[in-house]
Design a protein around this motif. Sequence first.
Motif, PDB file in Angstrom:
ATOM      1  N   VAL A 252       0.683  -1.280   0.026  1.00 41.15           N
ATOM      2  CA  VAL A 252       0.434  -0.041  -0.374  1.00 41.15           C
ATOM      3  C   VAL A 252       1.082   1.060   0.330  1.00 41.15           C
TER       4      VAL A 252
ATOM      5  N   ASP B  94       2.288   3.466  -1.917  1.00 44.74           N
ATOM      6  CA  ASP B  94       2.046   4.493  -3.476  1.00 44.74           C
ATOM      7  C   ASP B  94       0.778   5.207  -2.861  1.00 44.74           C
ATOM      8  N   TRP B  95      -0.372   4.373  -2.536  1.00 44.05           N
ATOM      9  CA  TRP B  95      -1.400   4.732  -2.270  1.00 44.05           C
ATOM     10  C   TRP B  95      -2.281   4.701  -0.973  1.00 44.05           C
ATOM     11  N   GLY B  96      -0.898   4.444  -0.145  1.00 43.38           N
ATOM     12  CA  GLY B  96      -1.632   3.821   1.299  1.00 43.38           C
ATOM     13  C   GLY B  96      -1.274   4.427   2.793  1.00 43.38           C
ATOM     14  N   VAL B  97      -1.073   3.762   4.056  1.00 44.73           N
ATOM     15  CA  VAL B  97      -0.925   4.765   4.881  1.00 44.73           C
ATOM     16  C   VAL B  97       0.670   5.184   4.777  1.00 44.73           C
TER      17      VAL B  97
ATOM     18  N   ARG C 228       2.617   8.613  -1.694  1.00 48.58           N
ATOM     19  CA  ARG C 228       1.441   9.211  -1.772  1.00 48.58           C
ATOM     20  C   ARG C 228       0.407   8.668  -1.276  1.00 48.58           C
ATOM     21  N   PRO C 229       0.137   8.683   0.537  1.00 54.62           N
ATOM     22  CA  PRO C 229      -0.749   8.434   1.804  1.00 54.62           C
ATOM     23  C   PRO C 229      -2.475   8.404   1.065  1.00 54.62           C
ATOM     24  N   ARG C 230      -3.381   7.916   1.586  1.00 56.38           N
ATOM     25  CA  ARG C 230      -4.227   7.578   1.151  1.00 56.38           C
ATOM     26  C   ARG C 230      -4.650   8.205   2.430  1.00 56.38           C
ATOM     27  N   ALA C 231      -5.946   9.228   3.050  1.00 61.29           N
ATOM     28  CA  ALA C 231      -6.598   9.755   4.239  1.00 61.29           C
ATOM     29  C   ALA C 231      -7.748   8.846   4.381  1.00 61.29           C
ATOM     30  N   ARG C 232      -7.882   8.443   5.821  1.00 59.89           N
ATOM     31  CA  ARG C 232      -9.159   7.909   6.137  1.00 59.89           C
ATOM     32  C   ARG C 232     -10.279   9.286   6.585  1.00 59.89           C
ATOM     33  N   TYR C 233     -11.416   9.315   5.144  1.00 62.79           N
ATOM     34  CA  TYR C 233     -12.530  10.082   5.768  1.00 62.79           C
ATOM     35  C   TYR C 233     -13.228  10.019   7.109  1.00 62.79           C
TER      36      TYR C 233
END
Length: 422
Positions: free
Chosen positions: A83, A85-88, A410-415
Motif C-alpha cells: 500500500v 504508493d497510495w496507502g498509509v 502518496r498516502p491515503r486519508a481516512r475520511y
Amino acid sequence: MSSYMTATEAAAELGISRATLYAYVSRGLLSSAPATDATAHAPQADSANAAAANARRYDAAEVRRLARRKADGKRAGKVAQKVLDWGVPVLESSITLIAGGRLFYRGQDAVELARHASLEEVAALLWECTPRRVLDAPAAPIAAAQWSAWLKLWSGHSPLERALVLLPAAAAQMPRIWAQGRDAQLDNAAVLMRLLAAALISAAPSGEPLHRQIAHAWGVRSRIQADLLRAALVLCADHELNASTFTVRCITSTGTHLFGAATGGLAALAGPRHGGETVRVAALFEEAAHADDLHRYLAQRLAPDERGVTPALSGFGHPLYPDGDPRARLLLDWLAQRAPARSPMAEVDLLAQAVMETTGARPTLDYALAAIERVLALPRGAAFTLFAAGRVTGWIAHALEQNADGRLIRPRARYVGEHVPA
C-alpha cells in the motif's frame, strides 16, 4: 460503562506504561483532567506518586480511539509494501531501528558508536560508503567571497533562518545538483553536510571534522568537551521516520535533489514540537532556576488548564523509550564528567530528578542537548545547531534510500467527516 478511565485503566487499554501515558499527554496525543471523587479510585497499595498519577481521568472514548489507531498502525505495517504508493504512511527502511529501548544505525548500537565515532564515520555507515569517501569529497563549488557575503548579509538571523536561506542559494551554484550517479550523489551529500554546518555556525565551509569546526566556532577549547559535541552529533544523526525525516522522504520521492529535500527537512524541524523542543527546554531551565521551590513550580507548571488539559513539559518522556532515552542518558553522564567547576550542572540534575519524582518521566535527547548548551555556556541556539547538523546525515541516508526505491509517496486519508450519500 464509565465515560472516563483512570491512568491505570488507560495505560492498560493502550498497552503502555504510566510513564508512556504521561508522555502521550505531554505530546498532545491524549488529554487528562483532575479526577472527581467518583473517578479517583487508585488502589491504596500504590505508592504516593503512582496514586497521584492515577488520580487523573482520561476520556474513555479518546483513549479507545487512540488504541484503535495504534492497532491500525500495527496492521498497516504488515501490508506496507502493498500500500506504499497510495496507502498509509508506513515505509520499509534498512537505516535505523528503535527496539527494546535501544537505537541502532544499520545494525550498530548508536550509543556505542557515540563513544568513539565521528559524525563523518557515521555518515559513511548510513550512506553505505567508506569514511574516506566522505572526508575526501570535493569542496563546495562556491567562491569564498560569495559565501562570506551571504554570511554577512544574514549575520543577524538565527542559525535556522540562515540555513533556510543559504542552502537554496548554494544549490543554485551546484553544477551537478541534479546528477543521479552514485558518485555525484555522495559528493553532493558531503557538500550538503558541510554547508549546512557552516551556515548554522556562520563560518566558512571546511573539510575538518564537524565537531572540531563547531567547537572552534563556539570557543570550546577543552578536548573532552569537544568530544562531548562529537557524541551529541552522532546521537542526533537519525531517529527513524520522525516528522522531518518523513518530510525529506516525501520530497525526495517527487524526484527533487538532496538540497531541496534537506531544506524541507529544516522547515519541518523548525516546529516547536520537533527541533524547537530544545528552545522550550532552555526556557524550562530558566524558569526552574528562578523558582523558590522546584517541586511547587513543577506542580504549578503541570496544573491542567481550563479545558482540563495538562501542559506539555518539553524534554521529558519519549514514547519510544518507556524506560528512558539512552541518548540522553549517555550525554548527561558525560556532561556531568566534563562540566566546568562552576556551572549549572547541579540545577540540570535536580530538575531531572524532580520531574522523575513528580511524573515518572525521564529526560529525552532534547533535554540533554539543551543541558549541554546551558552547562558549557554555548551560544544561544547551540542545542538546535547540534541537532540539525547531526540530523542532516540521516536525512541524506533516507533520501538516497528513497531515490533507490523510486516510488512516489502518496498516502491515503481516512475520511472521518460527514457521510456523502451515493
